[in-house]
Design a protein around this motif. Structure first.
Motif: not given
Length: 541
Positions: A258-260, A265-268, A524-532
């Motif tokens: 719901t947030m990606s 799911p997105l894990l950092a 927001k809807k997060f991306t890999v770039e956002d987490f980087e």
């Protein structure tokens, strides 16, 4: 890609070009010792052909047809890349540094030998995974195969020292001394004791407040005078190399779909460690029967500790469970090897070992002493007392990170939490995500039960302050698909509201967690770039 058929063969492809500038003499010598990383290598010990592909970053992707071959080649390839680092690590844990670095390392070697695991080996191996022993044996066979393959073409560090790497044994993967800094608060117990002795209990507690708040008490009959930096001088000097002075810490977070931006799911995870060359971490991709996992581990260990397989992802930060206690043993005035315990006198266990020393023809004999609580790390003859360390490293299954062999193969939340029950050292916040859209968090770590004291100060070794077993892993904190749709940890106090077990009272400040939380709450809807970007964030709270 062409397939090769001879037995005892694996193939490595190199995907980058060499350096073109004219090297200096030392660089020329060093380059002549570099491992072969392309073409074919015939290696005795493999049952079937194995392929290794090196990507643009030098990460080995290992494809094997048997589990034994997979980990044999992981050991071989790690040794190709990091042999001197690995040998130094092995010597540090085994107490064999003086053999190549000289007499100033004899005391450090003695300390490392004090910390070896001396318990039930069957319980030790079975704690990590049912096949852990076979995996480790294959891994060290691979390391030794590379050492034999290299012959005299050893990394330049060995040439400069006039040394050779030692033969690896499976027990070398189980060495404990490297886990001591990550297992508890013996050092802070001494610091707190110094403050109490100088300033009184009230002021000392104000300066080092327990979190969550708890009553700090000086054990009845224990004099804190003389418990100072000298007590753990060897302990601190002998548990780490010279490093840049920077405190490590780690962050991890995971969001559900719901947030990606992808709806998955997105894990950092950024498990900070001090700047070192070569790095503590070693990246690898392992593909074989029942295995397809990629991530970062350490070059001296099989498997990976953070990463993902085909179904789940996992990443860690240190929890900081208090896994150490310092005991003050009262010594018999008539016999320095006797100490008081449960109303009587007991004999210390004494072991004598020989340490080989560079530049000396004869080895040096060292003495290792143990009480019922553990190894004696300091003796105060003037006050007739000795300091013994009780720590979880004396328990089976506490070689750092090795339980990752079970985590690496988990396919769902149920298997992941079962694997985390094997995780004892170091204590970790392990976060989780899977292809089905689930996220979670599970604390792992062997947790001593102290019924009548906090663990914040040294205690007498008279028998009145003993561990009463360990907290069942099922009682450690966890979360699964929480309503806020995300989870984050950053070495801060992670104890859930109302949680009844005191895992520890010393945590990192929570500002890193608060910043992560602030960003994740934006909706927001997060991306890999956002987490980087968040991993590199410079905002100060």
């Amino acid at each position: 890609m062409k397939r090769f058929t001879p037995l005892a063969l694996f193939v490595i492809l190199l995907l980058w070009s060499g350096c073109s500038r004219s090297p200096a003499t030392l660089e020329e010598r060093a380059r002549r010792t570099l491992a072969q990383t392309q073409g074919q290598i015939l290696v005795p010990g493999l049952s079937k052909p194995v392929e290794v592909l090196r990507d643009n970053w030098g990460v080995p992707h290992i494809y094997a047809q048997t589990t034994g071959d997979l980990f044999f080649v992981q050991g071989f390839v790690a040794a190709q890349d990091r042999l001197f680092q690995m040998d130094l690590w092995r010597r540090t844990g085994a107490g064999e540094l003086a053999e190549i670095l000289g007499p100033s390392y004899v005391e450090r070697d003695r300390f490392a030998r004090l910390m070896r695991y001396r318990g039930d080996m069957q319980a030790e191996w079975s704690s990590y995974a049912p096949d852990a022993k076979a995996i480790v044996e294959a891994f060290v066979r691979g390391i030794n195969a590379y050492i034999r393959h290299a012959g005299d073409r050893l990394p330049i560090e060995f040439q400069l020292l006039g040394a050779r790497p030692g033969e690896w044994k499976s027990g070398d993967v189980l060495l404990r001394v490297g886990a001591i800094p990550m297992t508890g608060n013996a050092v802070s117990e001494v610091a707190r004791a110094q403050l109490v002795a100088r300033l009184g209990l009230e002021k000392a507690t104000a300066l080092l407040p327990p979190d969550p708040p708890t009553k700090v008490e000086v054990a009845k009959g224990l004099a804190l005078e003389g418990i100072d930096v000298g007590v753990l001088k060897s302990f601190e000097e002998d548990t780490g190399p010279v490093r840049l002075d920077a405190k490590p810490g780690s962050n991890n977070w995971v969001v559900d779909g719901t947030m990606s931006a992808t709806g998955k799911p997105l894990l950092a995870n950024d498990p900070h460690r001090r700047v070192e060359l070569p790095s503590l971490r070693y990246l690898a991709h392992l593909v074989g029967p029942g295995w397809n996992v990629i991530g970062a581990g350490e070059p001296t260990l099989p498997g990976v500790t953070v990463g993902h397989n085909e179904r789940i992802a996992f990443g860690l930060t240190v929890v900081g469970i208090d896994q150490q206690d310092l005991y003050v043993e009262k010594i018999d005035p008539a016999n320095s090897l006797r100490y008081q315990f449960q109303g009587g006198w007991r004999e210390m266990q004494v072991e004598r070992e020989k340490v080989r020393v560079k530049g000396r023809g004869e080895p040096v004999e060292v003495e290792l002493k143990f009480t019922v609580h553990g190894p004696v790390v300091y003796e105060d003859a003037a006050r007739r007392r000795a300091f013994a360390l009780r720590w979880v490293g004396a328990e089976p299954g506490t070689a750092g990170y090795l339980a990752a062999l079970s985590v690496n193969r988990a396919q769902n939340w149920k298997e992941f939490t079962a694997a985390m029950e094997r995780w004892k050292v170091p204590s970790e916040n392990m976060i989780y995500a899977d292809l089905d859209g689930n996220i979670g968090w599970q604390v792992g770590g062997l947790t001593p039960i102290r019924k009548n004291w906090s663990g914040l100060l040294p205690v007498p070794g008279d028998g009145g302050y003993e561990w009463e077993g360990f907290l069942p892993p099922s009682e450690l904190p966890n979360l699964y698909n929480p309503p806020q749709h995300y989870i984050a940890t950053a070495n801060h106090n992670i104890l859930p509201k109302g949680y009844k077990y005191p895992l520890g009272y010393e945590w990192d400040p929570a500002f890193r967690f608060h910043r992560i939380d602030e960003v994740l709450k934006t909706g927001k809807k997060f991306t890999v770039e956002d987490f980087e970007k968040l991993q590199q964030d410079e905002a100060s709270m």
